[in-house]
Design a protein around this motif. Structure first.
Motif, PDB file in Angstrom:
ATOM      1  N   ASP A 176     -28.142 -15.611  -5.332  1.00  7.44           N
ATOM      2  CA  ASP A 176     -28.396 -15.491  -6.756  1.00  7.44           C
ATOM      3  C   ASP A 176     -27.905 -14.141  -7.281  1.00  7.44           C
ATOM      4  N   ARG A 177     -27.422 -14.114  -8.495  1.00  5.13           N
ATOM      5  CA  ARG A 177     -26.879 -12.878  -9.065  1.00  5.13           C
ATOM      6  C   ARG A 177     -27.932 -11.776  -9.106  1.00  5.13           C
ATOM      7  N   GLU A 178     -29.217 -12.164  -9.256  1.00  4.56           N
ATOM      8  CA  GLU A 178     -30.281 -11.161  -9.278  1.00  4.56           C
ATOM      9  C   GLU A 178     -30.512 -10.552  -7.906  1.00  4.56           C
TER      10      GLU A 178
ATOM     11  N   SER B 125     -40.800 -20.922  -4.178  1.00  6.57           N
ATOM     12  CA  SER B 125     -39.602 -20.134  -4.473  1.00  6.57           C
ATOM     13  C   SER B 125     -39.976 -18.679  -4.719  1.00  6.57           C
TER      14      SER B 125
ATOM     15  N   ALA C  75     -29.789 -20.282  -2.090  1.00  4.92           N
ATOM     16  CA  ALA C  75     -29.884 -19.981  -3.514  1.00  4.92           C
ATOM     17  C   ALA C  75     -30.542 -18.625  -3.751  1.00  4.92           C
ATOM     18  N   ILE C  76     -31.558 -18.306  -2.966  1.00  2.00           N
ATOM     19  CA  ILE C  76     -32.252 -17.020  -3.109  1.00  2.00           C
ATOM     20  C   ILE C  76     -31.301 -15.863  -2.823  1.00  2.00           C
TER      21      ILE C  76
ATOM     22  N   GLU D 115     -29.017  -6.635 -12.441  1.00  2.87           N
ATOM     23  CA  GLU D 115     -29.509  -7.890 -12.994  1.00  2.87           C
ATOM     24  C   GLU D 115     -31.043  -7.915 -13.004  1.00  2.87           C
TER      25      GLU D 115
ATOM     26  N   TYR E 218     -34.731 -16.159 -12.463  1.00  2.79           N
ATOM     27  CA  TYR E 218     -34.434 -16.220 -11.024  1.00  2.79           C
ATOM     28  C   TYR E 218     -35.295 -17.285 -10.360  1.00  2.79           C
TER      29      TYR E 218
ATOM     30  N   ARG F  11     -34.152 -20.781 -11.384  1.00  4.74           N
ATOM     31  CA  ARG F  11     -32.915 -21.229 -10.734  1.00  4.74           C
ATOM     32  C   ARG F  11     -33.196 -21.702  -9.305  1.00  4.74           C
ATOM     33  N   VAL F  12     -33.999 -20.951  -8.577  1.00  3.82           N
ATOM     34  CA  VAL F  12     -34.301 -21.319  -7.189  1.00  3.82           C
ATOM     35  C   VAL F  12     -35.201 -22.554  -7.151  1.00  3.82           C
TER      36      VAL F  12
END
Length: 626
Positions: free
Chosen positions: A417-419, A372, A413-414, A425, A388, A391-392
Motif C-alpha cells: 500500500d502507498r501508505e 486488517s 496489500a498491507i 502518505e 488504508y 483498501r486492505v
C-alpha cells in the motif's frame, strides 16, 4: 506537459498549481503526462508508475523492517535489485520450511538417547514421551527456525498472528513445550492461508481450548450432581479479540453510530451465552469421554475430539446399573449475532453447529476492517488512515477473484500500500510504530549476521524476556503484551493517536533494553546457551557470536562515517538524523584507538564497531520505525 528524463528506475511526485487548483502526478497518476527517456522512450512512463518504481537501498531496508524480523545487507541488496513486489511474490509462494514441533522432537530424541547411553538400565529408559521437557525447549526450537528458514515473511506474519490470536505459557500448560510448538506451527502454516481455515484450526487446537477454558466444555445439565453451564470464555474472546471487536465498524475501521451518535455494540451477553452453547463437547484427542484429562504432553499436538454424549459416568463407574447419560453438546438452536443455528439437529450433528458458527463469524462485515487494522498495526504503523484500512479490508472481503479472507492477498496489500511505502502518505508526525522489544532483538541477531558454523543456534532467549518482558507465546494475558488501542501520555494522547507498543515502555524495560544491548554487543553475549540435560558436553559451536572483523577497516577516524552509514542502512534504513549521526561519530572518534607496530589494536577496532551499533540501536530514530 512533456518531461525529459534520462533514466528509468526512479519515481517522482510533481505538484503544479493552476490558478487555485492543486494537481499532483506520479506514482500512478499520469493524466495528461508524457515521459520521454533517452534509454528507452517506450518505457519512459514507468518512471511515474508504481510498477516502474524500484526502491533504493534505504527503501528496501525500510520495506524489510516491516516484512521480516531482520535483514542483512545481502537481503537489502536483493530487494533493491529485485523489487518489493517480486520479493513478496516469491516469499508468499514459499511453503512453510520449518516445523517447530518437529525440531523439538529432534531435540527430545537426542536428549533421550544421551540419557539412555549414560544409564542403559531398562527401568530408567527415557523416551520422547516421558522426558517432561521445560517450555524453554520451545524457545530454542523457535529461534532455530527463525534464524535458518528462508521464508522470512512467514515468520514475521506468524509473530503478528500470535499477538492477535493469543495463547500463552502463562497458563495451565506452563512447562509444556509441545503445547507452544504445535500452536505456533499452526500459525506458521496458516499465515498465508484463509482466515476461515485459521479460525477452524485455532478452535480445534487443544492449546487454545485449555487457555480459554473450553476444553471439556459441557452442555447445560447435571454433572456429578452439580448443575453446570457452558463456559463462555472462548465465545466472548473469539468475537471481541479474534474477529469482530466490540463495536460495529464501517469498512474503513471507523465506528458506526446510532441516531444518538452512540457506538453500536456488536454483541451482548445473550450473544455470548448463545455462542458458548456451540463450543460444547470438545475434549482431548485421546480422551475416552468428555471430561477426561490429557494423558501426556503430546495430547496438545492433535485436533480436539468431539463428544456429543456424556457417558463418563458409565465409563468411570462401570459397576453402576443406571449410570447418568447426558448431552455433552448443547442440543437445540443457538442464537447469536442475529442468527440462529442448530435447529432440528441431533447432538451427534454438533460439529455442524461449530462450522456454522465459524461461518457466521467469518462473514460478519466487521472482520475485514478489524483484522486488517490489527495486521497493519503489527507490520507497518500504529495509526493507519481510514483509507488504508478500507483498501486492505476491501482485499480481505474480496481478493479480486471472489475469495473472502485470503491472508496472502491481505498481507501483500498491507505491505505494498502507498501508505506503507511512503512516509509522507501518513501523518508524518505520528508515522510508523515503536519497534517491539522482541523485534529489536531479532533485528540485531539476524541483521548483524549472527553466524553458526554448524547451522545450529541454541538460544532460550532468557535475557530478552527478563530485560524487556517479551518472548513468543509469553503474553501476560489474552490481550497480548500491549493493546491495539493503548494511548500513551504526551503528544500521542493530545493528538488522539494510538501507540500500542508504548504500553511495554517504562523506566524498567527501557533500562533493561539498554543493559541487554550492552550484554549482547559490548560483552559479546547475544545467545542464552543452556545444557539440554545434566552432564551434557558444552558445544561452543552452538553458541555463536558476532564477527565484525570484516568491518575493522571502517573503524578508523577517516572511515567511521562509512561505518555509521552501513549500520544506519541495515538497522534503521537510513533514518538516523544528521545530528544524531554527527554526535555518534563524535563519541566514536573519542574512544581509544591504539596502534602497535603501525597496526590498529583489534580490540579497539571491535569496540568502536560494537559501540556504533549500540548507539544506533539506542537512538529514537531506530526505535521508532517510520
Amino acid at each position: 506537459m512533456k518531461t525529459l528524463l534520462p533514466f528509468l528506475f526512479c519515481s517522482f511526485l510533481f505538484t503544479t498549481v493552476f490558478g487555485q487548483e492543486l494537481e499532483t502526478f506520479g506514482l500512478g497518476n499520469v493524466r495528461n503526462v508524457t515521459v520521454t527517456a533517452s534509454s528507452n522512450s517506450s518505457k519512459g512512463i514507468n518512471t511515474l508508475l508504481v510498477d516502474g518504481y524500484l526502491p533504493n537501498y534505504n527503501a528496501a531496508s525500510r520495506f524489510l523492517s516491516q516484512a521480516t524480523l531482520g535483514a542483512t545487507f545481502a537481503d537489502i541488496e536483493a530487494v533493491a535489485n529485485q523489487g518489493t513486489e517480486n520479493w513478496l511474490d516469491a516469499q508468499l509462494n514459499q511453503s512453510n520450511s520449518f516445523s517447530i514441533e518437529g525440531y523439538l522432537r529432534y531435540l527430545a530424541q537426542g536428549v533421550a538417547d544421551s540419557l539412555n547411553l549414560a544409564d542403559p538400565a531398562p527401568e530408567t529408559s527415557f523416551t520422547v514421551e516421558n522426558l517432561n521437557l521445560s517450555d524453554w525447549y520451545f524457545d530454542v526450537a523457535w529461534f532455530q527456525g527463525s534464524m535458518t528458514s528462508p521464508d522470512k515473511l512467514r515468520w514475521r506474519v506468524a509473530l503478528a498472528l500470535s499477538e492477535i490470536f493469543v495463547t500463552s505459557r502463562v497458563s495451565d500448560f506452563d512447562g509444556n513445550p509441545y503445547a507452544l510448538a504445535s500452536y505456533y506451527d499452526l500459525l506458521l502454516d496458516q499465515s498465508f492461508g484463509n482466515y476461515r481455515a485459521l479460525l477452524d484450526s485455532i478452535t480445534y487446537h487443544p492449546t487454545m481450548a485449555v487457555y480459554l477454558t473450553y476444553m471439556n466444555n459441557h452442555a447445560q445439565g447435571i454433572v456429578d450432581g452439580n448443575l453446570v453451564f457452558p463456559d463462555e470464555n472462548y465465545a466472548r474472546e473469539i468475537m471481541q479479540l479474534f474477529s469482530i471487536g466490540l463495536y460495529e465498524l464501517n469498512q474503513d475501521g471507523t465506528e458506526k453510530k446510532d441516531a444518538l451518535g452512540n457506538s453500536i455494540p456488536t454483541y451482548d451477553n445473550n450473544d455470548i451465552a448463545g455462542l458458548a452453547k456451540v463450543f460444547t463437547g470438545l475434549s482431548w484427542p485421546d480422551a475416552e469421554y468428555i471430561g477426561d484429562r490429557e494423558n501426556s504432553e503430546q495430547d496438545y499436538t492433535r485436533r480436539l475430539k468431539f463428544f456429543p454424549i456424556d457417558s463418563s459416568d458409565a465409563i468411570r463407574r462401570p459397576w453402576k446399573s443406571n449410570p447418568d447419560i447426558t448431552n455433552a453438546h448443547q442440543a437445540g438452536g443457538k442464537t447469536f449475532l442475529g442468527t440462529t443455528i442448530g435447529q432440528g439437529r441431533t447432538v451427534e450433528q454438533g460439529e455442524d453447529d461449530i462450522q456454522d458458527a465459524l461461518d457466521v463469524i467469518f462473514n460478519h462485515p466487521n472482520v475485514g476492517p478489524f483484522i486488517s487494522r490489527r495486521l497493519i498495526q503489527r507490520l507497518v504503523t500504529s495509526n493507519p488512515s481510514s483509507a488504508y484500512i478500507s483498501r486492505v479490508a476491501g482485499v480481505f472481503n474480496d481478493n479480486g477473484q471472489g475469495v473472502r479472507g485470503d491472508l496472502k492477498a491481505v498481507v501483500k496489500a498491507i505491505l505494498l500500500d502507498r501508505e506503507a511505502r511512503l512516509v509522507n502518505e501518513q501523518d508524518e508526525a505520528f508515522a510508523g510504530k515503536l519497534r517491539e522489544p522482541f523485534v529489536t532483538y531479532m533485528n540485531l541477531v539476524y541483521g548483524l549476521g549472527l553466524n553458526s558454523s554448524t547451522g545450529v543456534y541454541r538460544n532460550r532467549m532468557n535475557e530478552v524476556y527478563d530485560q524487556m518482558e517479551q518472548r513468543p507465546l509469553e503474553s501476560p494475558t489474552v490481550f497480548n503484551f500491549f493493546e491495539p488501542d493503548y494511548v500513551p501520555d504526551g503528544d500521542l494522547k493530545e493528538a488522539g493517536k494510538f501507540g500500542p507498543e508504548f504500553q511495554k515502555l517504562n523506566s524498567i524495560t527501557l533500562t533493561g533494553y539498554l543493559n541487554a544491548l550492552s550484554e549482547w554487543l559490548i560483552d559479546d553475549d547475544p545467545i542464552d546457551y543452556s545444557s539440554y540435560f545434566g552432564g551434557e558436553t558444552y558445544k561452543p559451536e552452538q553458541e555463536p557470536r558476532f564477527d565484525f572483523s570484516a568491518d575493522y577497516a571502517l573503524s578508523s577516524d577517516q572511515n567511521v562515517s562509512v561505518l555509521l552509514d552501513k549500520y544506519n542502512l541495515i538497522l534503521a534504513h537510513g533514518a538516523l538524523s544528521p545530528q544524531n549521526l554527527q554526535e555518534i561519530e563524535f563519541v566514536l572518534k573519542n574512544l581509544p584507538y591504539r596502534y602497535s607496530d603501525g597496526l590498529p589494536n583489534e580490540d579497539d577496532q571491535g569496540f568502536r564497531i560494537r559501540m556504533a551499533i549500540y548507539l544506533i540501536m539506542a537512538s529514537p530514530d531506530f526505535l521508532i520505525n517510520r
